[in-house]
Write a protein that holds these residues in place. Sequence first.
Motif, short mmCIF file in Angstrom:
data_model
loop_
_atom_site.label_atom_id
_atom_site.label_comp_id
_atom_site.label_asym_id
_atom_site.label_seq_id
_atom_site.Cartn_x
_atom_site.Cartn_y
_atom_site.Cartn_z
N ILE A 1 0.85 -1.19 0.00
CA ILE A 1 0.00 0.00 0.00
C ILE A 1 0.89 1.24 0.00
O ILE A 1 1.81 1.36 0.82
CB ILE A 1 -0.91 0.03 1.24
N PRO A 2 0.65 2.21 -0.89
CA PRO A 2 1.48 3.43 -0.90
C PRO A 2 1.46 4.14 0.45
O PRO A 2 0.42 4.19 1.13
CB PRO A 2 0.83 4.28 -1.99
N PHE A 3 2.59 4.71 0.82
CA PHE A 3 2.73 5.37 2.12
C PHE A 3 1.69 6.46 2.32
O PHE A 3 1.11 6.59 3.40
CB PHE A 3 4.14 5.96 2.26
N THR A 4 1.46 7.29 1.28
CA THR A 4 0.54 8.42 1.45
C THR A 4 -0.88 7.94 1.75
O THR A 4 -1.60 8.57 2.53
CB THR A 4 0.54 9.30 0.19
N ARG A 5 -1.28 6.82 1.15
CA ARG A 5 -2.63 6.29 1.42
C ARG A 5 -2.72 5.74 2.83
O ARG A 5 -3.72 5.94 3.53
CB ARG A 5 -2.97 5.21 0.40
N PHE B 1 -4.39 -9.58 2.36
CA PHE B 1 -3.73 -10.33 3.41
C PHE B 1 -2.23 -10.13 3.26
O PHE B 1 -1.64 -10.44 2.21
CB PHE B 1 -4.06 -11.83 3.32
N PHE B 2 -1.58 -9.61 4.30
CA PHE B 2 -0.17 -9.27 4.23
C PHE B 2 0.58 -9.88 5.41
O PHE B 2 -0.01 -10.15 6.45
CB PHE B 2 0.03 -7.75 4.23
N ALA B 3 1.91 -10.07 5.25
CA ALA B 3 2.72 -10.58 6.36
C ALA B 3 2.88 -9.53 7.44
O ALA B 3 2.96 -9.85 8.62
CB ALA B 3 4.09 -11.03 5.85
N HIS B 4 2.93 -8.26 7.05
CA HIS B 4 2.97 -7.18 8.04
C HIS B 4 1.99 -6.10 7.60
O HIS B 4 1.77 -5.87 6.42
CB HIS B 4 4.38 -6.62 8.22
N ARG C 1 -6.33 -2.32 4.98
CA ARG C 1 -7.58 -2.59 4.28
C ARG C 1 -8.38 -1.30 4.10
O ARG C 1 -9.00 -1.07 3.05
CB ARG C 1 -8.40 -3.63 5.03
N LEU C 2 -8.37 -0.46 5.10
CA LEU C 2 -9.08 0.80 5.01
C LEU C 2 -8.43 1.72 3.98
O LEU C 2 -9.12 2.50 3.32
CB LEU C 2 -9.12 1.49 6.37
N ALA C 3 -7.11 1.59 3.82
CA ALA C 3 -6.39 2.44 2.85
C ALA C 3 -6.59 1.95 1.42
O ALA C 3 -6.28 2.67 0.49
CB ALA C 3 -4.91 2.47 3.19
#
Length: 289
Positions: free
Chosen positions: A68-72, A166-169, A287-289
């Motif tokens: 997910i991009p940092f800004t999002r 679904f992500f590891a972190h 998920r919200l981002a």
Amino acid sequence: MTERTSALDRVLMQAGGSEILDVLAGRLSGADLTTLLLEVMRRRAQALSPADVLRRYGQDRFVAPAPIPFTRLRRAEDAVLSALPADVEVVTLAPVAPLGACSAVGPVDQNKVVSTVRNSEVAADPTNALALEAALRRRAAAGSEPVRLAALQRVTRAQRFEGAAFFAHFTLFALVTAGRDTGDLAFERRHAAEHLAILSKAVRACGMPDPEARVTVLDERFERVAASLDAKPDPDRESGRGYYTGLCYKIYGGGLEVGDGGFVDWTARLLGNRKERLLISALGVDRLA
């Protein structure tokens, strides 16, 4: 025989037998075990070349940057924090927790977290760390005033999930309220409603207009609590049984599960006082981002 047991048997056979596991797990003090493991990791690190490290970086799911991009992510973090009442304290948690922070208070296998060689574990759930902090504050205050804490934390989970989002972190927004039983389920009714209101407001702040809460009653005494909540009943939920007590809930937004929460007995067990109450909630910020 499970795959894990088979692998362990193979390793122990190479290492000279099961006695070595008994020595490492129980006979060495915590400090001595740390000394031994630190030397093992030092030697293994010395054997690595820069190319080895780069190859591992490209292959290890635990160390890859977030998709997910940092800004999002940053916008979503600011949005969920905007939903908090002024009297909820936001805590900056450490990136590690004491060994057993998850497995000692709940039915969580230690292999689902990333343990370190220093008697700690990589943060896997901010609600556990907030529960420890709340327990310390409850013990110091020795009063009936609830402790209300929140945190944003990047966490790592060792188990492998498949599928979208679904992500590891990932980053979790966590909220806990710790207090004393005041009778007539008053604590439970008040703070369950408050948590759901905060979570729904946070989801809306992230641009999802119609969040939905679904509540599952785990103890018939909590039917009264569920009836007072702005949530749909979810009697068929299977996850969380044995983890939560009394009542639990999930939050949905945009057709995706984005949050989870419920009552747990962690502070009662940490403080040795059955009158202690704890409500935990969390939202998946990625998920919200």
